[in-house]
Design a protein around this motif. Sequence first.
Motif, PDB file in Angstrom:
ATOM      1  N   GLY A 106       0.793  -1.222   0.000  1.00  0.00           N
ATOM      2  CA  GLY A 106       0.000   0.000   0.000  1.00  0.00           C
ATOM      3  C   GLY A 106       0.822   1.268   0.000  1.00  0.00           C
ATOM      4  O   GLY A 106       2.019   1.276  -0.285  1.00  0.00           O
ATOM      5  N   LEU A 107       0.147   2.369   0.349  1.00  0.00           N
ATOM      6  CA  LEU A 107       0.786   3.682   0.306  1.00  0.00           C
ATOM      7  C   LEU A 107       1.601   3.975   1.551  1.00  0.00           C
ATOM      8  O   LEU A 107       2.617   4.653   1.497  1.00  0.00           O
ATOM      9  N   SER A 108       1.147   3.477   2.708  1.00  0.00           N
ATOM     10  CA  SER A 108       1.836   3.770   3.965  1.00  0.00           C
ATOM     11  C   SER A 108       1.564   2.665   4.968  1.00  0.00           C
ATOM     12  O   SER A 108       0.471   2.096   5.007  1.00  0.00           O
ATOM     13  N   ASN A 109       2.564   2.372   5.802  1.00  0.00           N
ATOM     14  CA  ASN A 109       2.417   1.363   6.848  1.00  0.00           C
ATOM     15  C   ASN A 109       2.122   1.991   8.209  1.00  0.00           C
ATOM     16  O   ASN A 109       2.020   1.275   9.212  1.00  0.00           O
ATOM     17  N   ILE A 110       2.022   3.320   8.271  1.00  0.00           N
ATOM     18  CA  ILE A 110       1.808   4.004   9.543  1.00  0.00           C
ATOM     19  C   ILE A 110       0.333   3.890   9.942  1.00  0.00           C
ATOM     20  O   ILE A 110      -0.541   4.386   9.223  1.00  0.00           O
ATOM     21  N   PRO A 111       0.021   3.237  11.060  1.00  0.00           N
ATOM     22  CA  PRO A 111      -1.388   3.016  11.445  1.00  0.00           C
ATOM     23  C   PRO A 111      -2.190   4.302  11.591  1.00  0.00           C
ATOM     24  O   PRO A 111      -3.378   4.345  11.249  1.00  0.00           O
ATOM     25  N   VAL A 123       6.887   9.453 -16.544  1.00  0.00           N
ATOM     26  CA  VAL A 123       7.739   9.584 -15.361  1.00  0.00           C
ATOM     27  C   VAL A 123       7.658   8.329 -14.496  1.00  0.00           C
ATOM     28  O   VAL A 123       8.674   7.805 -14.033  1.00  0.00           O
ATOM     29  N   VAL A 124       6.436   7.816 -14.279  1.00  0.00           N
ATOM     30  CA  VAL A 124       6.246   6.641 -13.414  1.00  0.00           C
ATOM     31  C   VAL A 124       7.019   5.443 -13.941  1.00  0.00           C
ATOM     32  O   VAL A 124       7.711   4.744 -13.181  1.00  0.00           O
ATOM     33  N   TYR A 125       6.928   5.178 -15.236  1.00  0.00           N
ATOM     34  CA  TYR A 125       7.542   3.970 -15.776  1.00  0.00           C
ATOM     35  C   TYR A 125       8.981   4.175 -16.248  1.00  0.00           C
ATOM     36  O   TYR A 125       9.627   3.224 -16.661  1.00  0.00           O
ATOM     37  N   MET A 126       9.477   5.418 -16.162  1.00  0.00           N
ATOM     38  CA  MET A 126      10.887   5.666 -16.462  1.00  0.00           C
ATOM     39  C   MET A 126      11.738   5.726 -15.195  1.00  0.00           C
ATOM     40  O   MET A 126      12.953   5.557 -15.253  1.00  0.00           O
ATOM     41  N   ILE A 127      11.098   5.989 -14.048  1.00  0.00           N
ATOM     42  CA  ILE A 127      11.845   6.048 -12.789  1.00  0.00           C
ATOM     43  C   ILE A 127      12.319   4.649 -12.406  1.00  0.00           C
ATOM     44  O   ILE A 127      11.524   3.712 -12.372  1.00  0.00           O
ATOM     45  N   PRO A 128      13.606   4.485 -12.107  1.00  0.00           N
ATOM     46  CA  PRO A 128      14.091   3.168 -11.669  1.00  0.00           C
ATOM     47  C   PRO A 128      13.433   2.774 -10.351  1.00  0.00           C
ATOM     48  O   PRO A 128      13.217   3.614  -9.480  1.00  0.00           O
ATOM     49  N   ARG A 129      13.096   1.484 -10.225  1.00  0.00           N
ATOM     50  CA  ARG A 129      12.447   1.009  -8.994  1.00  0.00           C
ATOM     51  C   ARG A 129      13.491   0.660  -7.942  1.00  0.00           C
ATOM     52  O   ARG A 129      13.584  -0.466  -7.455  1.00  0.00           O
ATOM     53  N   THR A 130      14.294   1.679  -7.573  1.00  0.00           N
ATOM     54  CA  THR A 130      15.260   1.508  -6.493  1.00  0.00           C
ATOM     55  C   THR A 130      14.555   1.761  -5.161  1.00  0.00           C
ATOM     56  O   THR A 130      13.471   2.345  -5.111  1.00  0.00           O
ATOM     57  N   ALA A 131      15.208   1.320  -4.069  1.00  0.00           N
ATOM     58  CA  ALA A 131      14.586   1.435  -2.753  1.00  0.00           C
ATOM     59  C   ALA A 131      14.269   2.889  -2.400  1.00  0.00           C
ATOM     60  O   ALA A 131      13.233   3.179  -1.798  1.00  0.00           O
ATOM     61  N   ASN A 148       7.578   6.613  -6.681  1.00  0.00           N
ATOM     62  CA  ASN A 148       6.896   5.902  -7.755  1.00  0.00           C
ATOM     63  C   ASN A 148       5.446   5.632  -7.405  1.00  0.00           C
ATOM     64  O   ASN A 148       4.537   5.815  -8.233  1.00  0.00           O
ATOM     65  N   LYS A 149       5.191   5.222  -6.158  1.00  0.00           N
ATOM     66  CA  LYS A 149       3.816   4.948  -5.724  1.00  0.00           C
ATOM     67  C   LYS A 149       2.986   6.236  -5.681  1.00  0.00           C
ATOM     68  O   LYS A 149       1.810   6.230  -6.054  1.00  0.00           O
ATOM     69  N   GLU A 150       3.598   7.328  -5.236  1.00  0.00           N
ATOM     70  CA  GLU A 150       2.861   8.593  -5.162  1.00  0.00           C
ATOM     71  C   GLU A 150       2.492   9.093  -6.556  1.00  0.00           C
ATOM     72  O   GLU A 150       1.380   9.585  -6.775  1.00  0.00           O
ATOM     73  N   LEU A 151       3.414   8.975  -7.504  1.00  0.00           N
ATOM     74  CA  LEU A 151       3.120   9.389  -8.878  1.00  0.00           C
ATOM     75  C   LEU A 151       2.085   8.457  -9.514  1.00  0.00           C
ATOM     76  O   LEU A 151       1.231   8.908 -10.284  1.00  0.00           O
ATOM     77  N   SER A 152       2.165   7.171  -9.192  1.00  0.00           N
ATOM     78  CA  SER A 152       1.158   6.226  -9.692  1.00  0.00           C
ATOM     79  C   SER A 152      -0.213   6.573  -9.142  1.00  0.00           C
ATOM     80  O   SER A 152      -1.216   6.496  -9.859  1.00  0.00           O
ATOM     81  N   PHE A 153      -0.263   6.962  -7.873  1.00  0.00           N
ATOM     82  CA  PHE A 153      -1.533   7.389  -7.269  1.00  0.00           C
ATOM     83  C   PHE A 153      -2.075   8.614  -7.989  1.00  0.00           C
ATOM     84  O   PHE A 153      -3.288   8.738  -8.212  1.00  0.00           O
ATOM     85  N   PHE A 154      -1.174   9.495  -8.403  1.00  0.00           N
ATOM     86  CA  PHE A 154      -1.596  10.726  -9.085  1.00  0.00           C
ATOM     87  C   PHE A 154      -2.267  10.407 -10.413  1.00  0.00           C
ATOM     88  O   PHE A 154      -3.366  10.894 -10.696  1.00  0.00           O
TER      89      PHE A 154
END
Length: 319
Positions: free
Chosen positions: A19-24, A260-268, A274-280
């Motif tokens: 998901g987007l965040s693990n903070i309860p 931008v989403v699919y050009m950004i490397p999926r580094t840690a 990447n998730k925030e831009l995908s949400f956008f």
Amino acid sequence: MEKEEWDNRTSPVEFLLLGLSNIPKLQVSLFLRSLTIYMVTIFGNILIVVLVVADWHLHTPMYLFLGNFSSVKICYTSTILPRLLASFLTRDRTVSAQGCMTQFFFFGCFAGAECYLLATMSYDQYLAICQPLLYASLMNWKLCLQLAAGSWLAGLLMSTIVTGQFSKLHFCGPNAIDHFLCDFAPLLELACSDTTVLRLVTFIICFLDVVFPFVVTLVSYIYIIAAILRIPTTMGRQKAFSTCSSHLTVVTVFYGTLIVVYMIPRTASLRQLNKELSFFYTILTPMVNPLLYSLWNREVKGALGNALRKTVACIESSY
């Protein structure tokens, strides 16, 4: 021996969407915001579909495509947000393997249809601005229906092919998907079988489903902008540009964030971005589209005004 090892590996029965965040503490806030976005998106896009169907002033090729585009946005958002809302509310982020593949299929299907509809709408704008005398004969209702149906069928076909190849893979190791939906790159990271064929097929599909419509859209707007610049009067240029400004904004936002989403490397370090831009581009742009088309489009505002007046008149007559 290696072949036997691959055959003996079993794919997980379910995946864990991080998901987007693990903070309860953020779960309730994210739920309320996402629910608001979903309600606004569904209401706005359904309103456009209803206006296009009900108002005869909007029974034109341009608004036929807009109605289909809004329908895609409704389906597109409903593929992602209900599951995301449920995870915020119940804290259960697991999804079955079949459910994950189903979401992946419909997500790809509607995204592909959206790319072709954007290209179709761009071509329609090109004919209206660059070939106004031939527009009625070129963009007839038969062609309109073929282009609209072809956009849906293209997305369906492309997604069926890619999902079919994906379903042949074996998944092993941790079953956690570092995303809020079952997307291509996060799922591919969990595959432990050979992905060469899948990558090749996906490359071809991406060219047909994303690059080709993008090129059609780009070329159409190059001709449109060139034609607008040749108009001698400022008022004429403004009037011509106003007919395509909302669609141009939608195209720019959609393809800009998609690239931008699919050009950004999926580094840690970049996965959260990447998730925030995908949400956008998957969640926020479907909500903004009705606002763009209603605020910048005189015909849509006129149809909305007529609908409101008729509604008020019906309410007053009932008392």
